[in-house]
Design a protein around this motif. Structure first.
Motif, PDB file in Angstrom:
ATOM      1  N   THR A  57      -8.768  -0.033  -8.031  1.00 54.48           N
ATOM      2  CA  THR A  57      -7.538  -0.008  -7.238  1.00 54.48           C
ATOM      3  C   THR A  57      -6.425   0.712  -7.984  1.00 54.48           C
ATOM      4  OG1 THR A  57      -7.149  -2.206  -8.065  1.00 54.48           O
ATOM      5  CG2 THR A  57      -7.942  -2.034  -5.846  1.00 54.48           C
ATOM      6  N   ARG A  58      -6.353   0.508  -9.302  1.00 54.86           N
ATOM      7  CA  ARG A  58      -5.358   1.228 -10.104  1.00 54.86           C
ATOM      8  C   ARG A  58      -5.528   2.722  -9.954  1.00 54.86           C
ATOM      9  NH1 ARG A  58      -5.627  -2.865 -14.363  1.00 54.86           N
ATOM     10  NH2 ARG A  58      -7.371  -1.863 -15.363  1.00 54.86           N
ATOM     11  N   LEU A  59      -6.785   3.179 -10.110  1.00 54.93           N
ATOM     12  CA  LEU A  59      -7.051   4.612 -10.025  1.00 54.93           C
ATOM     13  C   LEU A  59      -6.663   5.151  -8.657  1.00 54.93           C
ATOM     14  CD1 LEU A  59      -8.239   7.038 -11.412  1.00 54.93           C
ATOM     15  CD2 LEU A  59     -10.430   6.417 -10.525  1.00 54.93           C
ATOM     16  N   SER A  60      -7.052   4.396  -7.587  1.00 55.61           N
ATOM     17  CA  SER A  60      -6.837   4.980  -6.261  1.00 55.61           C
ATOM     18  C   SER A  60      -5.364   4.949  -5.875  1.00 55.61           C
ATOM     19  CB  SER A  60      -7.701   4.298  -5.210  1.00 55.61           C
ATOM     20  OG  SER A  60      -7.286   2.996  -5.024  1.00 55.61           O
ATOM     21  N   ILE A  61      -4.546   4.096  -6.476  1.00 53.10           N
ATOM     22  CA  ILE A  61      -3.110   4.204  -6.207  1.00 53.10           C
ATOM     23  C   ILE A  61      -2.496   5.332  -7.012  1.00 53.10           C
ATOM     24  CG2 ILE A  61      -0.900   3.123  -6.690  1.00 53.10           C
ATOM     25  CD1 ILE A  61      -1.872   0.635  -5.670  1.00 53.10           C
ATOM     26  N   THR A  62      -2.759   5.334  -8.317  1.00 53.01           N
ATOM     27  CA  THR A  62      -1.919   6.123  -9.209  1.00 53.01           C
ATOM     28  C   THR A  62      -2.084   7.612  -9.012  1.00 53.01           C
ATOM     29  OG1 THR A  62      -3.656   5.946 -10.812  1.00 53.01           O
ATOM     30  CG2 THR A  62      -1.874   4.382 -10.953  1.00 53.01           C
ATOM     31  N   LYS A 119     -16.451  -3.771 -13.974  1.00 55.95           N
ATOM     32  CA  LYS A 119     -16.681  -4.565 -12.768  1.00 55.95           C
ATOM     33  C   LYS A 119     -15.564  -4.390 -11.759  1.00 55.95           C
ATOM     34  CE  LYS A 119     -19.486  -8.124 -14.822  1.00 55.95           C
ATOM     35  NZ  LYS A 119     -19.715  -7.323 -16.052  1.00 55.95           N
ATOM     36  N   LEU A 120     -15.902  -4.647 -10.489  1.00 50.19           N
ATOM     37  CA  LEU A 120     -14.876  -4.660  -9.452  1.00 50.19           C
ATOM     38  C   LEU A 120     -14.094  -5.965  -9.527  1.00 50.19           C
ATOM     39  CD1 LEU A 120     -16.846  -2.456  -8.093  1.00 50.19           C
ATOM     40  CD2 LEU A 120     -15.778  -3.175  -6.010  1.00 50.19           C
ATOM     41  N   TRP A 121     -12.944  -5.981  -8.842  1.00 53.99           N
ATOM     42  CA  TRP A 121     -12.117  -7.177  -8.761  1.00 53.99           C
ATOM     43  C   TRP A 121     -12.909  -8.289  -8.102  1.00 53.99           C
ATOM     44  CZ3 TRP A 121      -7.686  -8.028  -4.828  1.00 53.99           C
ATOM     45  CH2 TRP A 121      -6.857  -9.065  -5.263  1.00 53.99           C
ATOM     46  N   LYS A 122     -12.690  -9.550  -8.538  1.00 51.84           N
ATOM     47  CA  LYS A 122     -13.548 -10.626  -8.037  1.00 51.84           C
ATOM     48  C   LYS A 122     -13.298 -10.947  -6.571  1.00 51.84           C
ATOM     49  CE  LYS A 122     -10.524 -14.272  -9.790  1.00 51.84           C
ATOM     50  NZ  LYS A 122      -9.459 -13.362 -10.231  1.00 51.84           N
ATOM     51  N   ARG A 123     -12.174 -10.506  -5.994  1.00 47.52           N
ATOM     52  CA  ARG A 123     -11.933 -10.756  -4.578  1.00 47.52           C
ATOM     53  C   ARG A 123     -12.332  -9.565  -3.718  1.00 47.52           C
ATOM     54  NH1 ARG A 123      -6.084 -13.122  -5.095  1.00 47.52           N
ATOM     55  NH2 ARG A 123      -5.702 -12.242  -3.049  1.00 47.52           N
ATOM     56  N   ARG A 179       0.422  -3.206 -12.501  1.00 48.23           N
ATOM     57  CA  ARG A 179       0.273  -4.458 -11.768  1.00 48.23           C
ATOM     58  C   ARG A 179      -1.096  -4.675 -11.145  1.00 48.23           C
ATOM     59  NH1 ARG A 179       3.066  -5.893  -6.989  1.00 48.23           N
ATOM     60  NH2 ARG A 179       1.915  -7.823  -7.255  1.00 48.23           N
ATOM     61  N   MET A 180      -1.779  -3.618 -10.747  1.00 45.49           N
ATOM     62  CA  MET A 180      -2.960  -3.794  -9.903  1.00 45.49           C
ATOM     63  C   MET A 180      -4.108  -4.459 -10.652  1.00 45.49           C
ATOM     64  SD  MET A 180      -3.003  -3.124  -6.819  1.00 45.49           S
ATOM     65  CE  MET A 180      -1.512  -3.104  -5.902  1.00 45.49           C
TER      66      MET A 180
END
Lengths: 92, 124, 160
Positions: B32-37, B93-97, B26-27
């Motif tokens: 962010t995916r890496l830091s959650i999983t 790239k990082l997420w646009k927000r 979902r992320m």
């Protein structure tokens, strides 16, 4: 009456299998190579958990040896892949 | 009594693994995916293997489980660091927000994220 | 420091050999008994000898604290994953290190990486900065102050 073994077979194993399927979706979809590497690493980590639950079901601690080797190999593959990514980026 | 403890531990572990796998689907972006999983999965596997150690209750099995958990807790942060660094260098790239990206002046990642929107605190 | 650690280990093994039960609770009990005996014996000696007995409880408290932090952050991330909207405000920030040697930096990096939501992406060439990716960035100064007070200072107190 639900025994512990039935609980593992009918509750824990389906949850782990479902999460493996979800991770595999990311492995197929992943836009970049790095996404696939992370998905693969997580797949192996969940595999270690599946082996642990299976050794509980089979009531045989021998399977934990396999889990230990798998946990070491997962780390090595991630290191090799990230090394490859940096090298490829430097070449072009 | 032992059975209930084993059930609770393995359920908590399985739920953490499920959360991390939902997170990886979902992320929005790679970081962010890496830091959650990585962490949720490591904690979940730790709980499941602890349940196995309690079930067998032998010296050799407990040592084996401790070794596996130790390996996972040592290696997974190192693996996450390596893959995040190579992903940033290879231009993911990082997420646009995202709010701020202060690593931009070291490698040119071509994000459209401000380098430093907050005022730099004065030199003290 | 090292002398008392080795003595404690020796007393543990003596206890396990005397009682003859090879399991973990026996090891832990032997270690605790040895620690208590050594502590009683060095009550009146110099301050440098007593350092070991202050450090061991500190390490235990730090480990418990770290586990608590990790559980709390994991629950926060879990709620974020299960609810439909994204509540994250990710960002990469620069963090000035107080840790100097390689070992201290490695331990700090591991601890930062194991608390969910934060992760180290890169280290500056001269090892004076690390770049941390965090998922919940609202106030930069507050985040840096929090990390310094709650993690780095305590870790360095133990390691130095």
């Amino acid at each position: 009456m639900m025994t512990v073994e039935n609980y593992f077979i009918y509750v824990i194993m389906p949850i782990l299998s479902l999460s493996m399927i979800l991770i595999f979706i990311r492995f197929l979809k992943g836009p970049a190579v790095a996404d696939r590497v992370v998905a693969l690493d997580l797949l192996i980590t969940v595999g270690v958990g599946v082996i642990g639950v299976f050794s509980l079901i089979a009531d045989d601690p021998v399977f934990l040896d396999v889990a230990m080797i798998l946990a070491l190999i997962a780390f090595l593959s991630t290191v090799a892949f990230s090394n490859y990514l940096i090298k490829r980026n430097r070449d072009d | 009594m032992t059975d209930i403890l084993i059930m609770i531990l393995s359920t908590v572990g399985a739920i953490f693994v499920l959360i991390s796998s939902i997170g990886i689907v979902r992320m929005p972006d790679f970081y962010t995916r890496l830091s959650i999983t990585i962490k949720a999965a490591t904690l979940g596997i730790g709980c499941i293997l602890t349940a196995a150690a309690i079930h067998f209750a032998e010296f050799s099995t407990t040592t084996k489980v401790l070794a596996i958990v130790f390996f996972l807790f040592i290696t997974s942060p190192v693996a996450a660091f390596l893959i995040a660094r190579s992903a940033y260098i290879s231009g993911i790239k990082l997420w646009k927000r995202s709010v701020v990206d202060e690593l931009q002046d070291k490698y040119d990642n071509k994000n459209e994220i401000p380098v430093n929107p907050c005022k730099e605190e004065g030199e003290e | 420091m090292l002398k008392y650690f080795l003595l404690n280990l020796l007393l543990t093994f003596v206890w396990v050999a005397l009682t003859g039960q090879l399991n973990y609770s026996n090891f832990v009990f032997g270690g605790a008994a040895g620690f208590f005996i050594l502590w009683m014996l060095t009550r009146r000696s110099r301050n440098a000898d007593k350092e070991y007995f202050y450090r061991v409880p500190k390490i235990l408290v730090f480990i418990l604290y770290f586990l608590y932090d990790m559980m709390e952050a994991n629950l926060r991330v879990a709620i974020d994953v299960m609810t439909p909207n994204y509540h994250t405000t990710p960002g990469i920030i620069k963090y000035k290190l107080d840790a100097k040697t390689d070992f201290e930096i490695t331990m700090l990096t591991n601890i930062i990486a194991l608390t969910p939501g934060t992760m180290v992406i890169d280290i500056a060439e001269d090892k004076s900065y690390v770049y941390i990716h965090t998922m919940y960035l609202t106030d930069k100064k507050k985040f840096i102050k929090n990390l310094k007070a709650r993690t780095e200072t305590k870790l360095l107190e133990i390691l130095r």
